[in-house]
Design a protein around this motif. Structure first.
Motif, mmCIF file in Angstrom:
data_model
loop_
_atom_site.group_PDB
_atom_site.id
_atom_site.type_symbol
_atom_site.label_atom_id
_atom_site.label_comp_id
_atom_site.label_asym_id
_atom_site.label_seq_id
_atom_site.Cartn_x
_atom_site.Cartn_y
_atom_site.Cartn_z
ATOM 1 N N LYS A 272 10.627 34.889 40.851
ATOM 2 C CA LYS A 272 11.929 34.391 40.409
ATOM 3 C C LYS A 272 11.761 33.347 39.314
ATOM 4 O O LYS A 272 12.479 33.369 38.306
ATOM 5 N N PHE A 273 10.813 32.448 39.491
ATOM 6 C CA PHE A 273 10.590 31.391 38.505
ATOM 7 C C PHE A 273 10.184 31.976 37.151
ATOM 8 O O PHE A 273 10.756 31.630 36.114
ATOM 9 N N HIS A 274 9.208 32.850 37.159
ATOM 10 C CA HIS A 274 8.736 33.431 35.904
ATOM 11 C C HIS A 274 9.844 34.253 35.228
ATOM 12 O O HIS A 274 9.978 34.215 33.993
ATOM 13 N N ALA A 275 10.620 34.973 36.017
ATOM 14 C CA ALA A 275 11.705 35.763 35.444
ATOM 15 C C ALA A 275 12.751 34.858 34.792
ATOM 16 O O ALA A 275 13.282 35.170 33.718
ATOM 17 N N LEU A 276 13.040 33.718 35.431
ATOM 18 C CA LEU A 276 14.026 32.791 34.862
ATOM 19 C C LEU A 276 13.517 32.147 33.580
ATOM 20 O O LEU A 276 14.266 31.982 32.609
ATOM 21 N N ILE A 277 12.234 31.769 33.561
ATOM 22 C CA ILE A 277 11.653 31.208 32.339
ATOM 23 C C ILE A 277 11.762 32.214 31.191
ATOM 24 O O ILE A 277 12.145 31.873 30.055
ATOM 25 N N LEU A 278 11.447 33.467 31.489
ATOM 26 C CA LEU A 278 11.495 34.486 30.447
ATOM 27 C C LEU A 278 12.928 34.869 30.098
ATOM 28 O O LEU A 278 13.212 35.263 28.961
ATOM 29 N N MET A 279 13.833 34.745 31.051
ATOM 30 C CA MET A 279 15.244 34.946 30.739
ATOM 31 C C MET A 279 15.709 33.905 29.732
ATOM 32 O O MET A 279 16.444 34.212 28.781
ATOM 33 N N PHE A 280 15.265 32.672 29.933
ATOM 34 C CA PHE A 280 15.614 31.629 28.967
ATOM 35 C C PHE A 280 14.984 31.935 27.606
ATOM 36 O O PHE A 280 15.624 31.768 26.559
ATOM 37 N N MET A 281 13.747 32.386 27.623
ATOM 38 C CA MET A 281 13.075 32.705 26.363
ATOM 39 C C MET A 281 13.838 33.800 25.606
ATOM 40 O O MET A 281 14.074 33.692 24.387
ATOM 41 N N GLY A 282 14.230 34.855 26.306
ATOM 42 C CA GLY A 282 14.969 35.929 25.663
ATOM 43 C C GLY A 282 16.310 35.455 25.127
ATOM 44 O O GLY A 282 16.720 35.824 24.015
ATOM 45 N N SER A 283 16.999 34.625 25.920
ATOM 46 C CA SER A 283 18.282 34.085 25.464
ATOM 47 C C SER A 283 18.097 33.213 24.235
ATOM 48 O O SER A 283 18.925 33.221 23.312
ATOM 49 N N MET A 284 17.001 32.460 24.202
ATOM 50 C CA MET A 284 16.734 31.579 23.067
ATOM 51 C C MET A 284 16.463 32.394 21.799
ATOM 52 O O MET A 284 16.963 32.054 20.716
ATOM 53 N N VAL A 285 15.695 33.459 21.918
ATOM 54 C CA VAL A 285 15.419 34.302 20.746
ATOM 55 C C VAL A 285 16.715 34.937 20.250
ATOM 56 O O VAL A 285 16.970 35.016 19.039
ATOM 57 N N GLY A 286 17.553 35.398 21.173
ATOM 58 C CA GLY A 286 18.843 35.942 20.768
ATOM 59 C C GLY A 286 19.706 34.901 20.087
ATOM 60 O O GLY A 286 20.372 35.179 19.078
ATOM 61 N N LEU A 287 19.701 33.680 20.617
ATOM 62 C CA LEU A 287 20.503 32.600 20.042
ATOM 63 C C LEU A 287 20.085 32.274 18.622
ATOM 64 O O LEU A 287 20.924 32.151 17.721
ATOM 65 N N VAL A 288 18.782 32.138 18.382
ATOM 66 C CA VAL A 288 18.328 31.657 17.070
ATOM 67 C C VAL A 288 18.376 32.738 16.000
ATOM 68 O O VAL A 288 18.316 32.428 14.803
ATOM 69 N N THR A 289 18.477 33.994 16.415
ATOM 70 C CA THR A 289 18.577 35.073 15.422
ATOM 71 C C THR A 289 20.011 35.551 15.215
ATOM 72 O O THR A 289 20.279 36.284 14.269
ATOM 73 N N ALA A 290 20.941 35.154 16.095
ATOM 74 C CA ALA A 290 22.331 35.597 15.982
ATOM 75 C C ALA A 290 22.995 34.972 14.759
ATOM 76 O O ALA A 290 22.777 33.803 14.437
ATOM 77 N N GLN A 291 23.811 35.762 14.078
ATOM 78 C CA GLN A 291 24.533 35.305 12.885
ATOM 79 C C GLN A 291 26.038 35.233 13.107
ATOM 80 O O GLN A 291 26.754 34.735 12.247
ATOM 81 N N ASP A 292 26.519 35.720 14.218
ATOM 82 C CA ASP A 292 27.938 35.729 14.548
ATOM 83 C C ASP A 292 28.207 34.592 15.537
ATOM 84 O O ASP A 292 27.511 34.468 16.547
#
Length: 790
Positions: free
Chosen positions: A128-148
């Motif tokens: 659960k911990f590792h999945a949550l860390i990586l969930m944050f990582m994925g959300s962060m990559v989506g956030l910093v590349t989003a243009q809308d």
């Protein structure tokens, strides 16, 4: 004008340059969760491999391909687009999110096993911990590349959700739950301001797409307010004064969470947002001046409190507040140097601060759980490798030569000197505080011999918990010698924020230029602060005490307590009786709708109009008067049978109204429903004990209760009257939504509108209902399997 560097290749490869890192980052969490569910021993290799693959994809996408973009329609009606771009700004933060993320996940492979063992928890909970860390990582990559902006908001909230569960990972501890809720409320509530600001821009300019907004926005109060709302969301996320209090509380999380979220990811997302919308912010000098004030306040408050803290992670948390205050301060200074310095500062800070947080966790683990600075000391001889690696990181944050941190302060001084005035002295004060508390941290842990009983109990830390710190230390030294690649990435990021190409250089200069003089003054004044600690430590602790008694955290706690009391009071009123429950719904609804109608009154006109009465309308008016009289008569009878019959007459009267209005099918349905309800009421009355019916018929209200009932009835009646009157007073729209349905029917592969509505809209609605039921069944099943429902 938006700055976009030229790309050597176009087409599928440029799409892959941003698509591959995004997909790999977003898939990392579900892949880890799936592997862990099969065998918890697979969690670590899959999570580390996923994070590393995402990092390498970002490096390839930016370093080899020069970035890329994806732009697909999402919701054309609202002009929403799935627009992602790996530009300089996105590349910088994506590399931090995935690179630091890989180091933290690797570190967690051993740390979390020990953490769970100490708490008597199953090793399987690491999944659960590792999945949550990586969930944050994925959300962060989506956030910093989003243009809308709307897409940014979606990923922004995903990071908030992931951080909530990570901070509250030790759910059995009250402090963890309280800290997670605080972080969620502060960052989640202010996230609404991001959405409000985005909607304001959309209403004015018709788009959420940032590249388009940067081309069409015009300076003025509307833009200033919208940009300010978005900036406030970023400032709260980056724990800037007065929103800073949530970050020290978040140190209740396990150390890897602090090392990742609170040095290189979550708080970095706040200043990223400011950098992303900086082309909008820099149109207002008022907003730039506000950033200077807030940034400098955070530098000083965080620095002073860091000098007074005894808990290792608390000291580092306040230093993070101070360090991101530098970034906000530099954005406020503006200009090419200010924006480039801010970008470089984020990069350098992430490397060194994550290493320092990991150091705190390793030291605590090696000393049997000791986390107080006053109880540590003299550990350099026991852990020389850790002492050296963390010493390099501390030197980097303190801006000593031969570390990447030296150049972050050089650029800070250059940006403040470019602005002139008092700003170089403000920068100098922040740099002195930084070097002072960094010396206090590192020397307090590794030098001296103040806690021999702790030193004797030291165990050698596992290599897995030292290797990431060594790696980050090597990068800190490498950046101090070969700074070119780091400055190049910072320039690319700054070019996106500044709106044009930025070319700022960083190098060692053995001369008396102002930046070097300020650096020399920093070392001298920091040494003075260190040796005079006994003279000012009391004042620093007093400042911290005042903040605890009258600071924003106290206001937060009082507000939360007050809202809880109001909620409890409303709940007590609502659940008292059925009458109270109806009142709690109707009265607020009436007030809100009334306020809405008053606000919608156009200038020179009226929302309400009175039409004429024709002869053919008289039968309909007669029936309506009879229905109204029956509705009033419902309140008079005390006998239950009479009450049911009179209430039924209201429904049958409305059925006649429907028939007059040319809707016989609706009238028939109304008659059938009324017959069923009347029979249902009669059946219930027949089953109820006679004594209960007689007692309720004799019950009476006191004068105050009757007055309240009459008031509620009058307010509710007026509410219904004005809603219906206002709706009927509006002219019919020239075009109906039915016209659009007719036009789109062939696109939905249907032969008539009814078929399409039933198959598409109602089908989608039914699918949603099925999903809700399915989720409920899964939740109940999980509780049953865990034995929580008996």
């Amino acid at each position: 004008m938006r700055f976009r560097p030229a790309r050597p290749q176009e087409g599928l490869l440029t799409t892959l340059a941003v698509g591959l890192p995004l997909v790999l980052a977003l898939l990392a969490a579900p892949l880890t969760a799936l592997a862990g569910s099969l065998d918890h021993r697979l969690t670590v290799p899959v999570s580390v491999g996923s994070a590393l693959a995402a990092f390498l994809a970002v490096v390839w996408g930016w370093g080899v391909m020069g970035g890329g973009s994806i732009d697909l329609p999402w919701s054309p009606t609202w002009n929403l687009r799935l627009a992602f771009e790996l530009d300089g700004l996105g590349a910088l933060y994506a590399m931090l999110a995935t690179g630091i993320g890989a180091c933290v996940v690797f570190y967690s492979s051993k740390y979390l096993a020990l953490h769970l063992e100490h708490q008597g928890r199953s090793p399987a909970e690491a999944t659960k911990f590792h999945a949550l860390i990586l969930m944050f990582m994925g959300s962060m990559v989506g956030l910093v590349t989003a243009q809308d902006l709307f897409l940014i908001f979606v990923f922004w909230d995903l990071t908030a959700i992931a951080s909530y569960f990570l901070i509250g990972y030790d759910v059995h501890e009250r402090e963890s739950r309280y800290s997670a809720l605080m972080a969620m409320l502060v960052t989640g509530v202010t996230a609404v301001l991001l959405l409000v600001g985005a909607v304001m821009l959309y209403v004015r300019y018709g788009t959420f797409l940032l590249p388009e907004l940067e081309q069409v926005v015009q300076p003025g109060p509307h833009l200033t307010v919208a940009a300010a709302l978005i900036a406030v969301a970023g400032l709260a996320k980056s724990a800037q004064v007065p929103f800073h209090f949530w970050l020290p509380r978040a140190m209740a999380a396990p150390t890897p969470v602090s090392a990742y979220l609170h040095s290189a990811a979550m708080v970095a997302a706040g200043v990223f947002l400011i950098g992303r919308v900086y082309p909008l912010i820099q149109t207002s000098q008022l907003l730039l001046d506000a950033l200077i004030v807030i940034g400098f306040s955070s530098m000083v408050v965080g620095g002073v409190l860091a000098l007074s803290r005894d808990v290792l992670k608390q000291l580092l948390a306040y230093s993070t507040i101070s360090q991101y205050g530098y970034v906000v301060f530099m954005f406020g200074l503006g200009g090419s140097y200010g924006v480039a310095a801010a970008s470089f500062y984020v990069l350098a800070h992430a490397l060194v601060k994550s290493a320092l947080f990991l150091t705190a966790g390793t030291v605590t683990e090696a000393t049997g759980g000791e986390y107080r600075l006053s109880k540590l000391g003299g550990l350099a001889g026991k852990m020389p490798v850790l002492a050296a690696a963390s010493g390099v990181a501390a030197a980097g944050l303190g801006a000593l030569p031969l570390t990447i941190g030296f150049f972050k302060d050089e650029l800070l001084f250059a940006a403040s000197l470019e602005r002139g005035g008092v700003f170089p002295f403000m920068a100098l004060l922040g740099a002195v505080l930084t070097l002072s508390y960094m010396w206090r941290f590192w020397s307090g842990v590794f030098l001296g011999s103040t806690a021999q009983e702790t030193v004797k109990s030291v165990v050698k830390p596992p290599a897995v918990m030292v290797a990431p710190i060594v790696l980050l230390g090597v990068l800190t030294l490498g950046g101090g010698v070969f700074v070119g690649p780091f400055v190049g990435l910072a320039n690319a990021a700054a070019g996106v924020s500044f709106g044009e190409a930025v070319s700022v250089e960083a190098a060692y200069h053995l001369d008396t230029r102002p930046e070097n003089l300020l650096a020399g003054a920093t070392f001298a004044l920091a040494a003075l602060v260190v040796v005079t600690r006994r003279f000012w430590s009391g004042a620093a602790e007093g400042f911290a005490k005042v903040g605890e008694l009258a600071g924003p955290e106290r206001l937060y706690a009082a507000s939360l307590h007050g809202m809880n009391n109001v909620s409890d009071s409303v709940h007590d009123i609502e659940v008292d009786t059925l009458r109270s429950r109806v009142s709690a719904i109707l009265i607020p609804a009436a007030l809100l709708v009334g306020a809405g109608f008053l606000a919608s009154v156009p200038s020179g006109g009226s929302v309400y109009s009175v039409g004429g009465v024709r002869g053919v309308d008289l039968p309909l008016l007669l029936v309506l008067l009879l229905v109204a009289a029956a509705a009033v008569a419902v309140t008079i009878p005390r006998n239950h049978l009479t009450l049911v019959l009179v209430m039924g007459s209201v429904g049958f009267g409305l059925a006649v109204v429907y028939a007059f209005l040319g809707a016989p099918d609706v009238a028939l349905v109304a008659v059938l429903v009324e017959i069923m309800l009347t029979l249902l009421f009669l059946g219930i009355l027949a089953l109820m004990p006679k004594e209960v019916l007689e007692r309720t018929e004799k019950a009476s209200l006191n004068r105050a209760s009757r007055l309240r009932a009459y008031s509620i009835g009058v307010v509710s009646g007026l509410f219904a009257l004005f809603v219906v009157w206002g709706a009927l007073s509006q002219p019919a729209p020239p075009e109906s939504i039915a016209d659009e349905h007719i036009r789109l029917t062939p696109d939905a592969h249907g032969y008539d509108i009814v078929t399409v509505i039933l198959a598409d809209f109602r089908g989608l609605d039914t699918l949603g209902e099925i999903m809700v039921i399915g989720i409920a069944v899964i939740g109940i099943s999980a509780l049953l399997l865990r034995g929580r429902l008996r």
